[in-house]
Design a protein around this motif. Sequence first.
Motif, PDB file in Angstrom:
ATOM      1  N   ARG A  15       0.945  -1.149  -0.107  1.00 32.71           N
ATOM      2  CA  ARG A  15      -0.108  -0.008   0.063  1.00 32.71           C
ATOM      3  C   ARG A  15       0.884   1.201  -0.107  1.00 32.71           C
ATOM      4  N   PHE A  16       0.293   2.130  -0.750  1.00 35.58           N
ATOM      5  CA  PHE A  16       0.962   3.448  -0.630  1.00 35.58           C
ATOM      6  C   PHE A  16      -0.120   4.464  -0.174  1.00 35.58           C
ATOM      7  N   GLY A  17      -0.008   4.902   1.103  1.00 34.71           N
ATOM      8  CA  GLY A  17      -0.967   5.585   1.822  1.00 34.71           C
ATOM      9  C   GLY A  17      -2.485   4.761   1.530  1.00 34.71           C
ATOM     10  N   HIS A  18      -3.274   5.230   0.936  1.00 35.38           N
ATOM     11  CA  HIS A  18      -4.525   4.649   0.694  1.00 35.38           C
ATOM     12  C   HIS A  18      -4.476   3.827  -0.428  1.00 35.38           C
ATOM     13  N   VAL A  19      -3.583   3.907  -1.332  1.00 34.20           N
ATOM     14  CA  VAL A  19      -3.602   3.355  -2.547  1.00 34.20           C
ATOM     15  C   VAL A  19      -3.023   1.758  -2.254  1.00 34.20           C
ATOM     16  N   ALA A  20      -3.716   0.710  -2.519  1.00 33.83           N
ATOM     17  CA  ALA A  20      -3.387  -0.574  -2.366  1.00 33.83           C
ATOM     18  C   ALA A  20      -2.758  -0.826  -4.091  1.00 33.83           C
ATOM     19  N   ALA A  21      -1.500  -0.623  -4.066  1.00 36.46           N
ATOM     20  CA  ALA A  21      -0.944  -0.942  -5.448  1.00 36.46           C
ATOM     21  C   ALA A  21      -0.889  -2.452  -5.810  1.00 36.46           C
ATOM     22  N   LEU A  22      -0.544  -3.301  -4.707  1.00 36.48           N
ATOM     23  CA  LEU A  22      -0.720  -4.576  -4.921  1.00 36.48           C
ATOM     24  C   LEU A  22      -1.602  -5.240  -3.636  1.00 36.48           C
ATOM     25  N   GLY A  39       0.010  -6.470 -18.165  1.00 36.80           N
ATOM     26  CA  GLY A  39      -1.176  -5.760 -17.466  1.00 36.80           C
ATOM     27  C   GLY A  39      -1.429  -4.471 -17.854  1.00 36.80           C
ATOM     28  N   ASP A  40      -2.557  -3.785 -17.540  1.00 38.58           N
ATOM     29  CA  ASP A  40      -2.879  -2.430 -17.964  1.00 38.58           C
ATOM     30  C   ASP A  40      -1.883  -1.396 -17.459  1.00 38.58           C
ATOM     31  N   ASN A  41      -2.018  -0.274 -17.584  1.00 39.66           N
ATOM     32  CA  ASN A  41      -1.209   0.832 -16.970  1.00 39.66           C
ATOM     33  C   ASN A  41      -1.912   0.831 -15.493  1.00 39.66           C
ATOM     34  N   GLY A  44       0.040  -2.658 -11.678  1.00 33.51           N
ATOM     35  CA  GLY A  44       0.943  -2.821 -10.437  1.00 33.51           C
ATOM     36  C   GLY A  44       2.244  -3.803 -10.571  1.00 33.51           C
ATOM     37  N   LYS A  45       2.518  -3.722 -11.932  1.00 33.63           N
ATOM     38  CA  LYS A  45       3.846  -4.516 -12.579  1.00 33.63           C
ATOM     39  C   LYS A  45       4.939  -4.056 -11.834  1.00 33.63           C
ATOM     40  N   SER A  46       4.916  -2.761 -11.979  1.00 30.18           N
ATOM     41  CA  SER A  46       6.504  -2.050 -11.641  1.00 30.18           C
ATOM     42  C   SER A  46       6.377  -2.266 -10.054  1.00 30.18           C
ATOM     43  N   THR A  47       5.388  -1.947  -9.298  1.00 36.95           N
ATOM     44  CA  THR A  47       5.431  -2.330  -8.048  1.00 36.95           C
ATOM     45  C   THR A  47       5.839  -3.532  -7.459  1.00 36.95           C
ATOM     46  N   LEU A  48       5.214  -4.390  -8.103  1.00 33.11           N
ATOM     47  CA  LEU A  48       5.651  -5.934  -7.841  1.00 33.11           C
ATOM     48  C   LEU A  48       7.012  -6.289  -8.058  1.00 33.11           C
ATOM     49  N   TYR A  87      14.892  -1.290 -14.105  1.00 29.68           N
ATOM     50  CA  TYR A  87      13.747  -0.270 -13.827  1.00 29.68           C
ATOM     51  C   TYR A  87      12.814   0.414 -15.063  1.00 29.68           C
ATOM     52  N   GLN A  88      11.728   0.565 -14.893  1.00 36.23           N
ATOM     53  CA  GLN A  88      11.147   1.267 -15.811  1.00 36.23           C
ATOM     54  C   GLN A  88      11.579   2.523 -15.962  1.00 36.23           C
ATOM     55  N   ASP A  89      12.206   3.173 -15.037  1.00 38.00           N
ATOM     56  CA  ASP A  89      12.860   4.442 -15.028  1.00 38.00           C
ATOM     57  C   ASP A  89      14.399   4.284 -15.060  1.00 38.00           C
ATOM     58  N   ASP A 174      11.665  -4.332 -16.903  1.00 34.52           N
ATOM     59  CA  ASP A 174      10.440  -3.683 -16.601  1.00 34.52           C
ATOM     60  C   ASP A 174      10.528  -2.724 -17.939  1.00 34.52           C
ATOM     61  N   GLU A 175       9.705  -2.914 -18.798  1.00 35.95           N
ATOM     62  CA  GLU A 175       9.525  -2.558 -20.148  1.00 35.95           C
ATOM     63  C   GLU A 175      10.901  -1.931 -20.770  1.00 35.95           C
ATOM     64  N   PRO A 176      11.702  -2.768 -21.090  1.00 36.58           N
ATOM     65  CA  PRO A 176      13.169  -2.736 -21.664  1.00 36.58           C
ATOM     66  C   PRO A 176      13.242  -2.246 -22.904  1.00 36.58           C
TER      67      PRO A 176
HETATM   68  N1  LIG Z   1       5.556   5.356  -4.844  1.00 35.04           N
HETATM   69  C1  LIG Z   1       4.544   5.371  -4.894  1.00 35.04           C
HETATM   70  N2  LIG Z   1       3.695   5.920  -4.070  1.00 35.04           N
HETATM   71  C2  LIG Z   1       2.341   5.983  -4.557  1.00 35.04           C
HETATM   72  N3  LIG Z   1       1.628   5.340  -5.379  1.00 35.04           N
HETATM   73  C3  LIG Z   1       2.208   4.650  -6.130  1.00 35.04           C
HETATM   74  C4  LIG Z   1       3.848   4.346  -5.989  1.00 35.04           C
HETATM   75  N4  LIG Z   1       4.229   3.438  -6.951  1.00 35.04           N
HETATM   76  C5  LIG Z   1       3.082   2.996  -7.612  1.00 35.04           C
HETATM   77  N5  LIG Z   1       1.906   3.656  -7.142  1.00 35.04           N
HETATM   78  C6  LIG Z   1       0.481   3.337  -7.490  1.00 35.04           C
HETATM   79  O1  LIG Z   1       0.327   1.966  -7.569  1.00 35.04           O
HETATM   80  C7  LIG Z   1      -0.400   1.600  -8.713  1.00 35.04           C
HETATM   81  C8  LIG Z   1       0.507   0.779  -9.565  1.00 35.04           C
HETATM   82  O2  LIG Z   1       1.444   1.532 -10.158  1.00 35.04           O
HETATM   83  P1  LIG Z   1       2.643   0.485 -11.080  1.00 35.04           P
HETATM   84  O3  LIG Z   1       3.937   1.463 -11.346  1.00 35.04           O
HETATM   85  O4  LIG Z   1       3.155  -0.604 -10.473  1.00 35.04           O
HETATM   86  O5  LIG Z   1       1.677   0.122 -12.191  1.00 35.04           O
HETATM   87  P2  LIG Z   1       2.310  -0.534 -13.582  1.00 35.04           P
HETATM   88  O6  LIG Z   1       1.681  -1.771 -14.075  1.00 35.04           O
HETATM   89  O7  LIG Z   1       3.965  -0.675 -13.749  1.00 35.04           O
HETATM   90  O8  LIG Z   1       1.871   0.450 -14.884  1.00 35.04           O
HETATM   91  P3  LIG Z   1       2.512   1.219 -15.962  1.00 35.04           P
HETATM   92  O9  LIG Z   1       2.316  -0.274 -17.206  1.00 35.04           O
HETATM   93  O10 LIG Z   1       1.836   2.247 -16.526  1.00 35.04           O
HETATM   94  O11 LIG Z   1       3.963   0.883 -15.859  1.00 35.04           O
HETATM   95  C9  LIG Z   1      -0.686   2.986  -9.391  1.00 35.04           C
HETATM   96  O12 LIG Z   1      -2.020   3.346  -9.103  1.00 35.04           O
HETATM   97  C10 LIG Z   1       0.238   3.879  -8.834  1.00 35.04           C
HETATM   98  O13 LIG Z   1      -0.160   5.019  -8.997  1.00 35.04           O
END
Ligand SMILES: Nc1ncnc2c1ncn2[C@@H]1O[C@H](COP(=O)(O)OP(=O)(O)OP(=O)(O)O)[C@@H](O)[C@H]1O
Lengths: 255, 334
Positions: A15-22, A39-41, A44-48, A87-89, A174-176
């Motif tokens: 979770r990031f604050g109230h957002v559950a990324a995973l 998965g769609d934008n 949560g791929k990058s977070t995982l 990493y994606q970045d 991640d999206e190389p």
């Molecule tokens: N450091 C962070 N702080 C707050 N929210 C975050 C953070 N990293 C990711 N999120 C949130 O977590 C969710 C998943 O993001 P993530 O980057 O994992 O998606 P993704 O699947 O990689 O998308 P994309 O295909 O666009 O790269 C999004 O809603 C994003 O806003």
Amino acid sequence: MSGEPVLEARGIVKRFGHVAALSGAHLTVHHGEVVALIGDNGAGKSTLIKVLSGVHPPDEGEIRLGGRAVAFSSPVDARRAGVETVYQDLAVADDLSVAANLYLGREIKRRGPLGRIGLLDKRAMRRGAAEALEQLGVRIPRVTTPISMLSGGQRQSVAVARAVVWATDVVILDEPTAALGVVQTRRVLELVERVRDAGMSVVLVSHNMPQVLEVADRVEVMRLGRRTARFAAAEATTDDLVAAMTGALTTESLD
Amino acid sequence: MATVDQAVGWRGRLEEWLRERISVAVSEVTAATALAVLFIALSLASPYFLTADNLFNIGSQTAVIAIIAVAQTMVIITKGIDLSVGSVAALAGVAGAMVVRDLGFSVWEASAVAVAVGAAAGLVNGLLVSFARLPPFIATLGMMSAGRGLVFIVTGAVGVYSLPESFQLLGNGVIAGVPFTIVVTAAVALAVGGLLSQSRFGQHVYAMGSNLEAARRSGIPVRRNLTAVYVLAGMLVGLGGVIAASRVNSGQPNYGIGLELDVIAAAVIGGASLFGGQGRIVGTLIGAFLIALVRNGSVLLGINIHYQQLIVGLIIWAAVYFDQFRRRRLESRG
Ligand SMILES: Nc1ncnc2c1ncn2[C@@H]1O[C@H](COP(=O)(O)OP(=O)(O)OP(=O)(O)O)[C@@H](O)[C@H]1O
Ligand SMILES: [Mg+2]
């Protein structure tokens, strides 16, 4: 693909604050396979991936490496365990040279007392970097060039090369190929295959469905922070993947 | 795909190489040219400029600015800024003078005390930046004020005088015909220049300023390193402060007001980038020399101190604008 997975995520919550990324994400990577993670934008791929590479500690869930539960408290832990990530970045230092970036955090020091006081063996790093890039087929004018002077594609190639050079077990990408042209994309995909042929496993995040079906052995689909579907690449179609990404199709039981 | 292929041959590669070298050193070359022009102009404009006395004076004036500018450069490379250098230099200079006057310390012992005071202030800055996560601007702004407050409190706002002649050795002494300050500056520049360009620590300092997150993910202990940078910088500021005190053989609580502008200007003129990740000690030395010449020349030509401030301000704008322009051009290539 028998035995324990080399790398496995089980029920990861982040979770990031109230957002559950995973919210209970799974990922399974077997020995010597290429797994595409799609998965769609915002799925949560990058977070995982950041959880798997030690950047984010998970709030819940378990990471298993070769069947044993591990806790990566930093990216260094993951790298020591043989897991390298692009990493994606990209996470490259723009002002540093290509060679310095390849060796960032694992610099070669000089031999003898000069090395003990922390002096670098820049020549050895230049040579090592040039050899590694050559071997991987990455073409860069010179390894002394600062990253900021490279094109977007070259920059991405350097990041990929850095991961491939150091990995021993798993390479996560991640999206190389996001910024790459046709030729460079080919090269990266060839590199992915070479890494697999060398016996390592690859996790490839991509939005390019034909590419995914071409290089991956298996495909895992994420949606809203969970794994919703799994396919053998040989048996899946682009339509299946799209259906899974949009939620029209699931193969996993979601509790 | 913008790779240079074999087909382009050595000419292409040579061109590319030159372009790369020039873009790395462009600020330094520009600054050196400006320095040369100013030097010649001043020699022509003032008969007094080239006298031994004045050159000696410029030398030791450059020394203090250069040492503190070297400190500032390290901080700027990390994408930070140290606004507290003036206050900390005053504090360290006063501390050095007080231990000489009150405890009979030698000039060397006093220097050690001043360096330690600088290190302590740097440690506070460093901890505030890397552990309390205050922006460097705020952390050091606080230290700028707190340090100045402290130095006025401990001195009761009066200078520390009646020091023995021997205290002047550091600031006004000569070894083998070379001002002592120049020797110290050269040693500092070599040591820090070597540290930044040849050591692993230095490599990590550039990496942190360039991309902190990338540095962290590469396993670089960013907080510890960042703290170390501020401590090292503080030590140099302390050294600069005691040299300044030694030059006037007294500890002045109001020393160094506005000094941060001179040293930031020196670093930026020499190619240090306020956006982090860039800066070299050679450039900073050139920049410090240039600033010292502006100050010295203004005095010789009778230019009022307020105009000097104006000139330094313009120089800062020009240097940062130039840096930004260069960065934008590079980015648009990416
Ligand atoms: N450091 C962070 N702080 C707050 N929210 C975050 C953070 N990293 C990711 N999120 C949130 O977590 C969710 C998943 O993001 P993530 O980057 O994992 O998606 P993704 O699947 O990689 O998308 P994309 O295909 O666009 O790269 C999004 O809603 C994003 O806003
Ligand atoms: Mg992503």
